[in-house]
Design an enzyme around this catalytic site. Structure first.
Site, PDB file in Angstrom:
ATOM      1  N   CYS A   1       0.814  -1.217   0.000  1.00 37.22           N
ATOM      2  CA  CYS A   1       0.000   0.000   0.000  1.00 37.22           C
ATOM      3  C   CYS A   1       0.847   1.267   0.000  1.00 37.22           C
ATOM      4  O   CYS A   1       0.321   2.365  -0.043  1.00 37.22           O
ATOM      5  CB  CYS A   1      -0.939  -0.005   1.204  1.00 37.22           C
TER       6      CYS A   1
ATOM      7  N   ASP B   1       2.592   2.399   2.446  1.00 37.26           N
ATOM      8  CA  ASP B   1       2.634   3.040   3.756  1.00 37.26           C
ATOM      9  C   ASP B   1       4.067   3.068   4.286  1.00 37.26           C
ATOM     10  O   ASP B   1       4.804   2.098   4.123  1.00 37.26           O
ATOM     11  CB  ASP B   1       1.783   2.259   4.769  1.00 37.26           C
TER      12      ASP B   1
ATOM     13  N   CYS C   1      -1.265  -4.009   8.619  1.00 35.22           N
ATOM     14  CA  CYS C   1      -0.902  -2.757   9.289  1.00 35.22           C
ATOM     15  C   CYS C   1      -0.309  -3.042  10.669  1.00 35.22           C
ATOM     16  O   CYS C   1       0.613  -2.354  11.108  1.00 35.22           O
ATOM     17  CB  CYS C   1      -2.130  -1.865   9.450  1.00 35.22           C
TER      18      CYS C   1
END
Lengths: 179, 133
Positions: free
Chosen positions: B37, B39, B106
């Site tokens: 993603c 991140d 995450c």
């Protein structure tokens, strides 16, 4: 022209299995192929043939969507060569690269505070785009020398850049909307 | 996708956002990123002479779950020893924040970040010991 389901995406379009591809040829072959499986041609065909044509059309679309974008193409090519991507578990730990990404994301976040946000965003985007081109050129080299694991890392790094560019573009849109 | 109330709380009021001097001998810095993603997460710890984590800071560019995972983790590691902090599992973070399966990565990112920060801190001190030896 018949599409075999065992063909890889490059083979479907009669292209060499390579990172560098002729994109205009890709589009041209795509159009030709889509004609051959168009539902109109199967109006009087058997259910089985019609179903097959629909599946082939979907396969051809997926093939085009994979090959037309450099990053997706690279990933697919690496996967053909046995490289596995596990996006859920893999975290990249090259600290220098991540530090730089962090700084770039901070710079994007700070754009709004600048006297001329558009100018600073443009400047930032130019440098990011330049970085991206350099990294894609390097990816090309790594693939051609068959350094697949290094190529994989390069693909993953480029995914961060893609996100960064996406962030820049949304910010650009926000700034334009606020005018 | 609906975020749990705990995620929203950490997202709206993130704890311990900030930056420490990464060259400080008492500071360990963990940088991690999720290629899926894009991140990026920086987690830093300040370790006291007694080996206890005195303070923790983070900065995360990512989705709500990534921000919440790192925010929660900075709360949890304060007052812990390095070994205790290293034992925190991503599943505990995911459970506390009620993360849905698509957001489990995450919490993995946060676990990897604290591990990287501890490794960085220990690396600095191994060198010191070698120098003084």
């Amino acid at each position: 022209m018949a599409v075999e389901f065992t063909q890889n995406y490059f083979e479907i379009f009669g292209l060499p299995v390579d990172f560098q591809i002729d994109t205009s040829l890709l589009t041209e072959r795509y159009r030709e192929l889509q004609k051959t499986v168009h539902p109109d041609r199967y109006a009087n065909a058997s259910d089985r043939d019609r179903r097959l044509a629909v599946q082939q059309a979907a396969n051809i679309n997926e093939a085009l969507n994979t090959l037309k974008l450099p990053l997706k193409r690279a990933r697919y090519l690496l996967e053909l060569n046995g490289v596995e991507f596990d996006d859920e578990k893999e975290t990249t730990m090259d600290p220098e690269f991540l530090m730089e990404q962090m700084e770039l994301r901070e710079a994007v976040a700070d754009v709004r505070k600048q006297d001329d946000p558009f100018a600073s965003l443009n400047e930032l985007m130019e440098s990011i785009n330049h970085k991206q081109s350099t990294m894609i050129a390097r990816l090309q080299e790594l693939i051609s020398t068959q350094e697949y694991e290094a190529a994989k890392m390069q693909v993953q790094k480029l995914q961060f850049l893609e996100k960064l560019i996406f962030e820049c573009e949304s910010l650009e849109q926000d700034l334009a909307d606020a005018l | 996708m609906a975020y749990s109330e705990k995620v929203i709380d950490h997202y709206e009021n993130p704890r311990n956002v900030g930056n420490m001097d990464k060259d400080d001998q008492d500071v360990g810095t963990g940088m991690v990123g999720a290629p899926a993603c894009g991140d990026v997460m920086r987690l830093q710890i300040k370790v006291g002479e007694d080996g206890i984590i005195e303070d923790a800071k983070f900065k995360t560019y990512g989705c709500g779950s990534a921000i919440a995972s790192s925010s929660l983790l900075t709360e949890w590691v304060k007052g812990k020893t390095l070994d205790e902090a290293a034992e925190i599992k991503n599943t505990e973070i995911a459970e506390e924040l009620e993360l849905p399966p698509v957001k489990i990565h995450c919490s993995v990112l946060a676990e990897d970040a604290i591990k990287a920060a501890i490794t960085d801190y220990k690396g600095k001190h191994d060198q010191e010991e070698k120098k003084s030896a």
